[in-house]
Design a protein around this motif. Sequence first.
Motif, short mmCIF file in Angstrom:
data_model
loop_
_atom_site.label_atom_id
_atom_site.label_comp_id
_atom_site.label_asym_id
_atom_site.label_seq_id
_atom_site.Cartn_x
_atom_site.Cartn_y
_atom_site.Cartn_z
N TYR A 111 -12.27 -5.93 8.63
CA TYR A 111 -13.22 -6.05 8.31
C TYR A 111 -14.56 -4.88 8.59
O TYR A 111 -14.59 -4.05 8.16
CB TYR A 111 -14.00 -7.42 6.99
CG TYR A 111 -12.35 -7.41 5.68
CD1 TYR A 111 -12.16 -6.95 5.15
CD2 TYR A 111 -12.06 -9.46 6.07
CE1 TYR A 111 -10.87 -7.29 4.36
CE2 TYR A 111 -11.45 -9.65 5.42
CZ TYR A 111 -10.83 -8.67 4.50
OH TYR A 111 -9.07 -9.39 3.37
N PHE A 112 -14.68 -5.56 9.45
CA PHE A 112 -16.07 -4.83 9.99
C PHE A 112 -15.98 -5.13 11.90
O PHE A 112 -16.34 -5.81 12.49
CB PHE A 112 -16.78 -5.47 9.86
CG PHE A 112 -17.76 -5.71 8.11
CD1 PHE A 112 -18.11 -4.89 8.22
CD2 PHE A 112 -17.22 -7.08 7.38
CE1 PHE A 112 -18.25 -4.66 6.19
CE2 PHE A 112 -17.79 -7.26 6.71
CZ PHE A 112 -18.16 -5.97 5.92
N PRO A 113 -15.10 -3.64 12.09
CA PRO A 113 -14.50 -3.97 13.71
C PRO A 113 -15.81 -3.48 14.16
O PRO A 113 -16.88 -3.87 14.15
CB PRO A 113 -14.17 -2.03 13.88
CG PRO A 113 -13.72 -2.47 12.20
CD PRO A 113 -13.95 -2.88 11.42
N PRO A 114 -15.67 -4.50 15.40
CA PRO A 114 -16.66 -4.56 16.85
C PRO A 114 -16.92 -2.81 16.92
O PRO A 114 -18.56 -2.71 17.51
CB PRO A 114 -16.09 -5.14 17.77
CG PRO A 114 -15.32 -5.05 17.49
CD PRO A 114 -14.58 -4.91 16.16
N ASP A 115 -16.92 -2.09 16.55
CA ASP A 115 -18.21 -0.46 16.64
C ASP A 115 -18.44 -0.41 15.97
O ASP A 115 -18.93 0.83 15.74
CB ASP A 115 -16.25 0.87 16.75
CG ASP A 115 -15.71 0.31 15.75
OD1 ASP A 115 -15.96 -0.03 14.37
OD2 ASP A 115 -14.36 1.25 15.64
N GLY A 116 -18.29 -0.89 14.37
CA GLY A 116 -19.95 -0.53 14.01
C GLY A 116 -19.44 -0.20 12.01
O GLY A 116 -19.79 0.08 11.19
N SER A 117 -17.79 -0.06 12.90
CA SER A 117 -17.69 1.09 11.01
C SER A 117 -17.13 0.15 9.65
O SER A 117 -17.18 -1.24 10.34
CB SER A 117 -16.04 1.52 12.02
OG SER A 117 -15.15 1.17 12.07
N TRP A 118 -16.55 0.16 8.97
CA TRP A 118 -15.61 -0.47 7.90
C TRP A 118 -14.59 -0.02 7.85
O TRP A 118 -13.61 1.13 8.02
CB TRP A 118 -16.48 0.10 6.58
CG TRP A 118 -18.15 -0.80 6.35
CD1 TRP A 118 -18.75 -1.25 7.69
CD2 TRP A 118 -18.90 -0.34 5.43
NE1 TRP A 118 -19.80 -1.57 7.49
CE2 TRP A 118 -20.27 -1.31 6.24
CE3 TRP A 118 -19.07 -0.47 3.86
CZ2 TRP A 118 -21.42 -1.43 5.06
CZ3 TRP A 118 -20.06 -0.38 3.16
CH2 TRP A 118 -21.13 -0.79 4.11
N SER A 119 -13.71 -1.42 7.25
CA SER A 119 -11.99 -1.28 7.66
C SER A 119 -11.66 -0.42 6.25
O SER A 119 -13.06 0.37 5.21
CB SER A 119 -11.41 -2.10 7.51
OG SER A 119 -12.08 -3.00 6.24
#
Length: 158
Positions: A111-119
Motif C-alpha cells: 500500500y505504501f511502497p518504500p519509495d514514498g509513493s502510494w499504491s
Amino acid sequence: MKNFLFGIITTLIGLAIFGFINNKKEREIPKKEWIIAPRFLTLQKGITKEQAKEWMENEYLPLYRYHSGWNAQLGEPTGSGKWGKPDNTAKEKGDFVLIYFFDSPKTRDHYFPPDGSWSEDIQKVLAEHKSTWDDFFGKYFVQEKYQNEEYTMFESAK
C-alpha cells in the motif's frame, strides 16, 4: 522368541522417538511480523470530539474496508506520561489516536511502497472518495500536528 522381543522393543523405541519429534514441532511458533501505526490527531478549532468521532465512524473508517490485510481503529488517548505518572507531560497525543494495523510488512509496503509513493489501490479509493479525504485535514484535523509513527511487531504472548 528373542527376535520377537527385539522387534517389539525396536518398535516402541521408534514410536517414542517419532512422538518426541512430532511433539517438538507442534510447540514451535511460526515467525510472524505485523505493523501497527498510530496516528495522533488534533481537532480543528470549532470541531467537537463528538462531531469528529461521528464523521470518522461514518465517513472515514469505512474506506479501510476496501483494503485486505489492513485495518484502522479509532481511539482516544487516556493517559501519557512517565512510569507511575499519568500526568500527560511526556508527549502531546492530540484528541484522537487512529491506529492502522497491517498484517505484515509486505502488506504495508504494497500500500505504501518504500519509495514514498502510494499504491494504485490507495489512489483509486482516494479518487472515489476525494471529499472525505479533503475533509480529513481540511475540516476535522490539523495537519501540522499530525504525528506519524510505525512499529514492526514480532512477538506476542499468545
